[in-house]
Design a protein around this motif. Structure first.
Motif, PDB file in Angstrom:
ATOM      1  N   VAL A 173      -6.860  10.452 -11.608  1.00 56.27           N
ATOM      2  CA  VAL A 173      -6.255  10.446 -10.273  1.00 56.27           C
ATOM      3  C   VAL A 173      -6.445  11.794  -9.589  1.00 56.27           C
ATOM      4  O   VAL A 173      -6.792  11.875  -8.397  1.00 56.27           O
ATOM      5  CB  VAL A 173      -4.755  10.093 -10.361  1.00 56.27           C
ATOM      6  CG1 VAL A 173      -4.047  10.387  -9.057  1.00 56.27           C
ATOM      7  CG2 VAL A 173      -4.580   8.631 -10.705  1.00 56.27           C
ATOM      8  N   ASP A 177      -8.640  12.296  -6.166  1.00 58.47           N
ATOM      9  CA  ASP A 177      -8.070  12.833  -4.922  1.00 58.47           C
ATOM     10  C   ASP A 177      -8.889  14.008  -4.412  1.00 58.47           C
ATOM     11  O   ASP A 177      -9.165  14.115  -3.201  1.00 58.47           O
ATOM     12  CB  ASP A 177      -6.615  13.254  -5.154  1.00 58.47           C
ATOM     13  CG  ASP A 177      -5.675  12.067  -5.271  1.00 58.47           C
ATOM     14  OD1 ASP A 177      -6.082  10.955  -4.885  1.00 58.47           O
ATOM     15  OD2 ASP A 177      -4.543  12.247  -5.759  1.00 58.47           O
ATOM     16  N   ASN A 269       0.759   2.560  -9.902  1.00 63.38           N
ATOM     17  CA  ASN A 269       0.144   2.958  -8.635  1.00 63.38           C
ATOM     18  C   ASN A 269      -1.047   3.869  -8.891  1.00 63.38           C
ATOM     19  O   ASN A 269      -2.095   3.752  -8.231  1.00 63.38           O
ATOM     20  CB  ASN A 269       1.161   3.689  -7.754  1.00 63.38           C
ATOM     21  CG  ASN A 269       2.150   2.753  -7.101  1.00 63.38           C
ATOM     22  OD1 ASN A 269       3.307   3.098  -6.918  1.00 63.38           O
ATOM     23  ND2 ASN A 269       1.727   1.559  -6.735  1.00 63.38           N
ATOM     24  N   ALA A 270      -0.892   4.780  -9.861  1.00 66.95           N
ATOM     25  CA  ALA A 270      -1.998   5.674 -10.209  1.00 66.95           C
ATOM     26  C   ALA A 270      -3.180   4.891 -10.766  1.00 66.95           C
ATOM     27  O   ALA A 270      -4.349   5.171 -10.435  1.00 66.95           O
ATOM     28  CB  ALA A 270      -1.517   6.721 -11.214  1.00 66.95           C
ATOM     29  N   ILE A 273      -4.931   3.271  -7.919  1.00 59.92           N
ATOM     30  CA  ILE A 273      -5.722   4.250  -7.159  1.00 59.92           C
ATOM     31  C   ILE A 273      -7.041   4.527  -7.855  1.00 59.92           C
ATOM     32  O   ILE A 273      -8.095   4.646  -7.203  1.00 59.92           O
ATOM     33  CB  ILE A 273      -4.905   5.537  -6.967  1.00 59.92           C
ATOM     34  CG1 ILE A 273      -3.755   5.283  -5.979  1.00 59.92           C
ATOM     35  CG2 ILE A 273      -5.784   6.685  -6.488  1.00 59.92           C
ATOM     36  CD1 ILE A 273      -2.765   6.419  -5.891  1.00 59.92           C
ATOM     37  N   VAL A 292      -5.884   3.685  -0.483  1.00 58.67           N
ATOM     38  CA  VAL A 292      -5.525   4.784  -1.395  1.00 58.67           C
ATOM     39  C   VAL A 292      -4.448   5.660  -0.772  1.00 58.67           C
ATOM     40  O   VAL A 292      -3.460   6.035  -1.425  1.00 58.67           O
ATOM     41  CB  VAL A 292      -6.779   5.610  -1.751  1.00 58.67           C
ATOM     42  CG1 VAL A 292      -6.375   6.931  -2.414  1.00 58.67           C
ATOM     43  CG2 VAL A 292      -7.691   4.828  -2.678  1.00 58.67           C
ATOM     44  N   LEU A 293      -4.590   5.986   0.508  1.00 60.65           N
ATOM     45  CA  LEU A 293      -3.587   6.803   1.191  1.00 60.65           C
ATOM     46  C   LEU A 293      -2.232   6.085   1.232  1.00 60.65           C
ATOM     47  O   LEU A 293      -1.183   6.704   1.002  1.00 60.65           O
ATOM     48  CB  LEU A 293      -4.061   7.124   2.607  1.00 60.65           C
ATOM     49  CG  LEU A 293      -5.285   8.030   2.718  1.00 60.65           C
ATOM     50  CD1 LEU A 293      -5.697   8.185   4.169  1.00 60.65           C
ATOM     51  CD2 LEU A 293      -5.012   9.397   2.103  1.00 60.65           C
ATOM     52  N   HIS A 296      -0.580   6.145  -2.180  1.00 66.85           N
ATOM     53  CA  HIS A 296       0.026   7.459  -2.402  1.00 66.85           C
ATOM     54  C   HIS A 296       1.370   7.567  -1.677  1.00 66.85           C
ATOM     55  O   HIS A 296       2.355   8.078  -2.234  1.00 66.85           O
ATOM     56  CB  HIS A 296      -0.914   8.562  -1.906  1.00 66.85           C
ATOM     57  CG  HIS A 296      -1.921   9.000  -2.920  1.00 66.85           C
ATOM     58  ND1 HIS A 296      -3.158   8.414  -3.048  1.00 66.85           N
ATOM     59  CD2 HIS A 296      -1.880   9.974  -3.864  1.00 66.85           C
ATOM     60  CE1 HIS A 296      -3.836   9.002  -4.013  1.00 66.85           C
ATOM     61  NE2 HIS A 296      -3.080   9.965  -4.530  1.00 66.85           N
ATOM     62  N   ALA A 299       4.022   5.592  -3.528  1.00 74.03           N
ATOM     63  CA  ALA A 299       4.503   6.274  -4.730  1.00 74.03           C
ATOM     64  C   ALA A 299       5.457   7.413  -4.367  1.00 74.03           C
ATOM     65  O   ALA A 299       6.493   7.599  -5.014  1.00 74.03           O
ATOM     66  CB  ALA A 299       3.318   6.802  -5.531  1.00 74.03           C
ATOM     67  N   PHE A 300       5.122   8.174  -3.319  1.00 80.34           N
ATOM     68  CA  PHE A 300       6.001   9.266  -2.899  1.00 80.34           C
ATOM     69  C   PHE A 300       7.348   8.716  -2.426  1.00 80.34           C
ATOM     70  O   PHE A 300       8.405   9.265  -2.750  1.00 80.34           O
ATOM     71  CB  PHE A 300       5.331  10.055  -1.778  1.00 80.34           C
ATOM     72  CG  PHE A 300       6.216  11.123  -1.185  1.00 80.34           C
ATOM     73  CD1 PHE A 300       6.435  12.318  -1.849  1.00 80.34           C
ATOM     74  CD2 PHE A 300       6.837  10.918   0.039  1.00 80.34           C
ATOM     75  CE1 PHE A 300       7.261  13.302  -1.310  1.00 80.34           C
ATOM     76  CE2 PHE A 300       7.670  11.883   0.579  1.00 80.34           C
ATOM     77  CZ  PHE A 300       7.877  13.079  -0.098  1.00 80.34           C
TER      78      PHE A 300
END
Length: 498
Positions: A173, A177, A269-270, A273, A292-293, A296, A299-300
């Motif tokens: 990951v 990124d 989630n990772a 991705i 992908v964005l 992320h 997940a945040f």
């Protein structure tokens, strides 16, 4: 996105034998001569890693609700097998625990704790089924995948939590990124996707799949730790629809396994991705970068410990307290009480000194809330810090939501009408992709208005119930409750009509 579906009901305040009687006005609870546990009751063992001062044990009713009991109550449940009457149960509890327990103590605990919680069947064989229904909980649950299917899927995906696999995924990951940020123009790719209805639909579909995969991560982590996951479903959480995984069984696992269950969704989630990154390296599709964005961002959002999302349960398991929201009021009350005491100690002259002494006399008569005193010092510090940050933030957001509700609903109606007109025009022009994308946009635009209306209904119901309960305390409290309702309704109407 929201888990678990069942928060343990605590039998706080029953750590020792009690000789008090029921308050006047409370209906008596019929206690059978030979009490028996409720049908389908399952003893889950000790709650490990607990933030409580005394040992806590978990039992699960046949409806899935988990109950937290003290060791004394567990001993009574073990002894109440249907072959013993109440004096014999008291003898058995004394022999097992070494504590002085009388038949009156046992009958009182049966009457006030175990029968109302549905752990022991009532006098006529009826079993109470109280459940935790928090205001900030998931509502309108619907099952998407039954428990047997979730169990099979979790068993297949559980090997992804082996340490070597986890290390490889997290490393991949980070590398992905860095590669995406340095080798592609993210802004141009976002604009390209927004200009194409077909790509917008692809992004929405990919995001939906990532959310379902997130829930599979919770189920797989629960199975990997030795738990048994339940259903995967959806419901309404505050302002938006949300998915959930029933991993209530994780409460019987140790703290490490519970934290793994909490983090399982973000870890998946990772994994998602990484899969998207591999697909982008092969096909160079701009929609994959946008997904992908969004993953992320998902997940945040899950890791923020304010609402009942993954971050909330991570903090809960770190503190060892499964019901943080239920302790907001007691923690704030205790914090304000200690603040008043400090201020009174700082006064040192004349009438101030006399007021300090009167304050101390009043404080001596104050009964500490067991939801605070039952916690260890570390758990109290952790929860107090969380409450002092979260309570003002949550209250501010609720006030803002209530104030902007009319404008949000008005704009949502206008936007939905405009999108519906565009969808009808695309349908007439023979453009099915554009029609579906615009219909999806209309649904997304309608969600905030629907969510706000749903939240306002729940807040109104909670306010009415609180006013009714307060009004039962006497004429003075009833008048205060009525005045409070009038003031709140007036303030809301004034803010809406401005």
């Amino acid at each position: 996105m929201v888990r678990p579906t069942s928060v343990p009901i605590s039998a706080a305040g029953s750590a020792g034998p009690a000789t008090a009687v029921l308050a006047s006005g409370e209906p008596p609870v019929a206690v059978p001569r030979r009490p028996v546990p409720a049908g389908g009751l399952q003893m889950l063992g000790e709650f490990t890693g607990s933030g409580l001062r005394n040992r806590a044990f978990l039992v699960r009713r046949c409806d899935g609700q988990v109950i937290t009991l003290t060791d004394l109550l567990v001993n009574i449940v073990d002894a109440a097998d249907g072959s013993r009457d109440i004096p014999a149960i008291a003898d058995r509890v004394r022999a097992v625990s070494g504590r002085t327990v009388s038949a009156d103590n046992v009958e009182y605990l049966l009457t006030t704790k175990l029968i109302p919680l549905g752990v022991i069947a009532g006098g006529r064989g009826a079993t109470a089924t109280p459940r935790v229904t928090p205001l900030l909980g998931l509502a309108g649950r619907r099952t998407l995948m039954p428990a047997p299917a979730v169990g099979v899927l979790a068993r297949v995906l559980a090997p992804l939590f082996r340490p070597t696999v986890v290390t490889g995924v997290l490393t991949a990951v980070v590398m992905l990124d860095v590669w995406l940020l340095t080798s592609s123009s993210v802004t141009a790719q976002i604009h390209h996707v927004l200009a194409s209805p077909a790509l917008i639909l692809a992004v929405l579909g990919g995001t939906f799949v990532s959310m379902i995969f997130h829930e599979c991560g919770h189920a797989a982590a629960c199975h990997y730790g030795g738990g048994r996951p339940g259903v995967i479903g959806c419901g309404m959480y505050l302002l938006w629809p949300a998915f959930y995984t029933d991993v209530t069984d994780a409460y019987r696992l140790n703290r490490t396994a519970r934290l793994r269950t909490d983090l399982g969704g973000v870890y998946f989630n990772a994994i998602f991705i990484v899969g998207l990154g591999i697909a982008f390296a092969v096909g160079r599709a701009d929609a994959l970068v946008v997904i992908v964005l969004l993953v992320h961002l998902e997940a945040f959002q899950q890791l923020v410990p304010v609402l009942r999302l993954d971050g909330y349960y991570i903090l809960s398991d770190l503190a060892g307290v499964p019901d943080l929201f239920a302790r907001i009021g007691p923690v704030l009350s205790a914090w304000l009480h200690h603040g008043r005491e400090r201020c009174q100690r700082w006064t040192s002259t004349g009438g101030r000194h006399r007021r300090r002494n009167r304050g101390r006399n009043r404080n001596r008569n104050r009964i500490p809330d067991p939801r605070v005193t039952a916690l260890t010092r570390r758990a109290q510090r952790t929860i107090t810090a969380w409450v002092l940050v979260m309570a003002p933030l949550l209250a501010t957001n609720l006030v803002l939501i209530i104030m902007i509700a009319p404008s949000v609903v008005t704009r949502a109606v206008t936007s939905v009408r405009a999108q519906a007109a565009l969808a009808a025009r695309s349908a007439g022009a023979g453009e099915p992709a554009a029609m579906i994308a615009e219909a999806a946009d209309a649904a997304v635009l309608a969600l905030p208005a629907v969510g706000i209306a749903f939240l306002l209904l729940r807040l109104a119901g909670a306010g009415v119930r609180a006013a009714v309960v307060a009004g039962r305390g006497g004429p003075g409290r009833a008048a205060a409750a009525l005045l409070g309702v009038i003031i709140v309704v007036g303030v809301v109407l004034v803010s809406w009509l401005r």
